[in-house]
Design an enzyme around this catalytic site. Sequence first.
Site, PDB file in Angstrom:
ATOM      1  N   SER A 299      79.512  48.977  51.581  1.00 54.61           N
ATOM      2  CA  SER A 299      78.317  47.972  51.695  1.00 54.61           C
ATOM      3  C   SER A 299      78.225  47.940  52.962  1.00 54.61           C
ATOM      4  O   SER A 299      78.836  48.421  53.891  1.00 54.61           O
ATOM      5  CB  SER A 299      78.757  46.668  51.028  1.00 54.61           C
ATOM      6  OG  SER A 299      78.051  45.577  51.436  1.00 54.61           O
TER       7      SER A 299
ATOM      8  N   TYR B 118      85.572  39.964  51.152  1.00 50.06           N
ATOM      9  CA  TYR B 118      84.918  41.197  50.716  1.00 50.06           C
ATOM     10  C   TYR B 118      84.458  42.158  51.879  1.00 50.06           C
ATOM     11  O   TYR B 118      84.657  43.345  51.834  1.00 50.06           O
ATOM     12  CB  TYR B 118      83.342  40.416  50.087  1.00 50.06           C
ATOM     13  CG  TYR B 118      82.384  41.549  49.595  1.00 50.06           C
ATOM     14  CD1 TYR B 118      82.672  42.247  48.430  1.00 50.06           C
ATOM     15  CD2 TYR B 118      81.401  41.923  50.442  1.00 50.06           C
ATOM     16  CE1 TYR B 118      81.716  42.974  47.986  1.00 50.06           C
ATOM     17  CE2 TYR B 118      80.354  42.826  49.996  1.00 50.06           C
ATOM     18  CZ  TYR B 118      80.712  43.351  48.641  1.00 50.06           C
ATOM     19  OH  TYR B 118      79.629  44.238  48.338  1.00 50.06           O
TER      20      TYR B 118
END
Length: 274
Positions: free
Chosen positions: A155, A168
């Site tokens: 990501s 995350y």
Amino acid sequence: MRLDGKVALITGAARGLGRACALKFAQEGVDLVLLDVAGNIEGVPYQLGSQSQLEYTAKCCQQFGVVVRHMRVDIRNMAEINQAVDEALSCFEHIDILVNNAGIAAPSGKVVHDVTEAEWLLMQDIDLNGAWRMIKAVGRLMAQQRRGSIINIASTAGLVGYRNFSGYVAAKHAIIGLTKAASLDYAPLKVRVNALCPGSVRDCETVEGKMLSEIARSLDVDVNEHEAVFTQSQPMNELIEPIDIANAATWLASDESYRVTGSVITVDAGFTSR
Ligand SMILES: NC(=O)c1ccc[n+]([C@@H]2O[C@H](COP(=O)([O-])OP(=O)(O)OC[C@H]3O[C@@H](n4cnc5c(N)ncnc54)[C@H](O)[C@@H]3O)[C@@H](O)[C@H]2O)c1
């Protein structure tokens, strides 16, 4: 067909980017093993992919004439993973591509000291350890084959921080570290390991992706407002489409990228170029 005759394992294939990659791979002639937890996980505050979504992905892929198997596998569970890999091998005899795509965006939305230990560990166990377990299960075989392409879906959160998303962000940064280290382990064995870093992807109906809306929910922001903020923050002023990620994964899976390993490729409409 650029990938004709290859076999791919894709995690998190019930919906979203996993489904987008599966459909594109099927179009390119890849036989598929589609894995997903296909059910909810305690501690994840939103619905994950379902069994019927996993079956639907498989059915759509079969329409391209490739062989498709789908299995319910939780990437937190090494025994389930090993069983899936054994079944894949008894069916196809080789595995050429692994897409480590399964992931969760929440529990998130808290300042780092408010994150509970259970929330932190759950996030790492899925978003980081799950990818490592898959590599552990498939890597030896790829090394013996002297070929393979492992694609880790990281990501932009693997490259920069996002407020109130420490778990995350940490997991995605670590996946990039795992990509680089594993690429060195496997380079002499001709197994390639690369990471893709999507920017903010539109929750597209065709693939039933949910991440953008779930991130908005974690931040307690209206999804339209959140979409507008991210559209603006990506310099091309567009959200990423699932097909953008599937196209990049297809190139990384193909022999066109044969000497590409240890790379971290952004598909983020310029977000991390600033
Ligand atoms: N959508 C985005 O904006 C975006 C941006 C950057 C990175 N990513 C990454 O892309 C990947 C896919 O995201 P998405 O947007 O398609 O999300 P999604 O929630 O739509 O799909 C994720 C899939 O993973 C599955 N999954 C979750 N935990 C699992 C587990 N323990 N075992 C097996 N399967 C499990 C879910 O059931 C679901 O089908 C994730 O790794 C995510 O972090 C997404």
